[in-house]
Design an enzyme around this catalytic site. Structure first.
Site, PDB file in Angstrom:
ATOM      1  N   GLY A  36      49.057  52.575  44.604  1.00 41.81           N
ATOM      2  CA  GLY A  36      47.694  52.028  44.605  1.00 41.81           C
ATOM      3  C   GLY A  36      47.287  51.570  46.004  1.00 41.81           C
ATOM      4  O   GLY A  36      46.212  51.912  46.504  1.00 41.81           O
ATOM      5  N   HIS A  37      48.174  50.819  46.670  1.00 43.91           N
ATOM      6  CA  HIS A  37      47.873  50.365  48.039  1.00 43.91           C
ATOM      7  C   HIS A  37      47.753  51.554  48.988  1.00 43.91           C
ATOM      8  O   HIS A  37      46.884  51.592  49.855  1.00 43.91           O
ATOM      9  CB  HIS A  37      49.007  49.481  48.583  1.00 43.91           C
ATOM     10  CG  HIS A  37      49.213  48.202  47.857  1.00 43.91           C
ATOM     11  ND1 HIS A  37      50.320  47.959  47.079  1.00 43.91           N
ATOM     12  CD2 HIS A  37      48.460  47.076  47.801  1.00 43.91           C
ATOM     13  CE1 HIS A  37      50.249  46.733  46.580  1.00 43.91           C
ATOM     14  NE2 HIS A  37      49.140  46.178  46.997  1.00 43.91           N
ATOM     15  N   GLN A 153      37.869  40.216  41.772  1.00 42.56           N
ATOM     16  CA  GLN A 153      38.114  39.927  43.189  1.00 42.56           C
ATOM     17  C   GLN A 153      37.161  40.742  44.059  1.00 42.56           C
ATOM     18  O   GLN A 153      36.593  40.232  45.032  1.00 42.56           O
ATOM     19  CB  GLN A 153      39.567  40.253  43.546  1.00 42.56           C
ATOM     20  CG  GLN A 153      39.838  40.236  45.039  1.00 42.56           C
ATOM     21  CD  GLN A 153      41.299  40.391  45.372  1.00 42.56           C
ATOM     22  OE1 GLN A 153      42.057  39.438  45.282  1.00 42.56           O
ATOM     23  NE2 GLN A 153      41.712  41.587  45.770  1.00 42.56           N
ATOM     24  N   SER A 186      52.053  45.369  41.894  1.00 45.73           N
ATOM     25  CA  SER A 186      53.349  44.902  42.421  1.00 45.73           C
ATOM     26  C   SER A 186      54.090  44.109  41.344  1.00 45.73           C
ATOM     27  O   SER A 186      55.315  44.041  41.334  1.00 45.73           O
ATOM     28  CB  SER A 186      53.140  44.014  43.649  1.00 45.73           C
ATOM     29  OG  SER A 186      52.338  44.693  44.581  1.00 45.73           O
TER      30      SER A 186
HETATM   31  O1  PAF Z   1      44.487  41.808  46.348  1.00 48.80           O
HETATM   32  C1  PAF Z   1      45.346  41.247  47.070  1.00 48.80           C
HETATM   33  O2  PAF Z   1      46.426  41.771  47.331  1.00 48.80           O
HETATM   34  C2  PAF Z   1      45.056  39.856  47.628  1.00 48.80           C
HETATM   35  O3  PAF Z   1      44.325  39.095  46.719  1.00 48.80           O
HETATM   36  C3  PAF Z   1      44.351  39.910  48.998  1.00 48.80           C
HETATM   37  C4  PAF Z   1      42.984  40.546  48.922  1.00 48.80           C
HETATM   38  C5  PAF Z   1      45.220  40.668  49.999  1.00 48.80           C
HETATM   39  C6  PAF Z   1      44.170  38.481  49.524  1.00 48.80           C
HETATM   40  O4  PAF Z   1      45.375  37.820  49.653  1.00 48.80           O
END
Ligand code: PAF
Length: 283
Positions: A36-37, A153, A186
């Site tokens: 995903g990342h 978020q 994760s």
């Molecule tokens: O989504 C995340 O991994 C975290 O909430 C972020 C945006 C890196 C902020 O710490």
């Protein structure tokens, strides 16, 4: 790929790219990187000439009793993965850089941060908004890319950038899923085999609701009912919330129309998982 820890080194690289008129894309992460990342990194590389990724497990977005201490950390492996995926700069700030002694400025968000995650994880979005504001100010990217798995978020960050006039474009990328539909996270690493099998119910429940809407269901209450019913069939799932909200405000809705998000948060054993599906409704 360069790896830097201090704001000065970060600025050196970003400014040298600016002098060459190169655009900068940014992917903030907390590490323990998964596909995903890496998809976000690829997206940033499509959208900008240079890609910066940060890894920082942000203490202020974890509540008391949450998993800050045991959150998976593997910077070496993350670094190898980022190098392979074409990241140009890895920013690894120290906690003292982000929260030096005497740090006392926080970003408090109203809607859309108040409900759902905001309600069940008090202080979470204050921590997210504070660290994201700092990281955007440190990196100064043209564009920052966030995953749609954390739908609320994403809405909070879009609002933050708009309200504070931060000079950055926010891009997003769809959730990457395992073959059985479980959203990559994760935190999936915490699950036992039995819990991992149970976790597939989350996407099954969301998909079943999507199907009902595609077949014409327009009552949000009926969709909430289906969502809960499917989730509660799985004995390992402890349901926190199952909601249908307006995509812009994150307020619960009565009627399914325009842009909506169906969201779920559950506990499976000691692991808290969230997921969502958003839909655009015609007419
Ligand atoms: O989504 C995340 O991994 C975290 O909430 C972020 C945006 C890196 C902020 O710490």
């Amino acid at each position: 790929m360069e790896t830097v820890r201090s704001p000065d080194e970060l600025r050196y690289w970003v400014e040298s790219w600016r002098l060459e008129s190169r655009s900068v894309g940014f992917v903030p992460t907390m590490g323990a990187l998964h596909e995903g990342h890496l998809t976000l990194v690829r997206r940033a590389a499509e959208l900008a000439d240079r890609v910066v990724v940060s890894i920082f497990v942000n203490p202020t977005q974890f509540g008391a009793g949450e998993d800050f201490e045991r959150y998976p950390r593997n910077v070496e492996l993350d670094s190898e993965l980022l190098q392979e995926k074409g990241c140009h700069l890895l920013f690894l700030p120290e906690t003292e850089t982000i929260y030096p002694e005497g740090h006392s400025t926080y970003v408090d968000m109203g809607a859309p941060a108040e409900r759902l995650e905001g309600e069940f994880r008090p202080g979470h979005f204050r921590g997210v908004a504070t660290v994201v504001t700092q990281l955007l100010n440190l990196v100064r990217p043209d564009i920052a890319v966030f995953g749609e798995k954390d739908a609320q978020q994403l809405a909070v960050i879009r609002r933050l950038v708009r309200d504070l006039h931060l000079p950055v474009e926010i891009a997003s990328h769809p959730t990457v899923r395992e073959p059985d539909g479980l959203a990559m996270s994760s935190r999936n690493a915490y699950l036992s085999d039995e819990e991992r099998a149970a976790a597939a119910t989350i996407y099954r429940a969301l998909s079943s609701c999507r199907q009902h809407i595609e077949q014409g269901e327009r009552s949000a209450q009926a969709i909430r009912h289906v969502l809960r019913e499917v989730l509660l069939q799985e004995p390992l799932i402890d349901l926190e919330y199952a909601e249908v909200v307006d995509a812009a405000t994150f307020e619960p809705i009565l009627k399914i129309r325009s842009s909506i998000v169906m969201l779920v948060a559950v506990h499976i054993g000691k692991t808290r998982l969230i997921d969502n599906i958003s839909m655009e409704i015609d007419g």
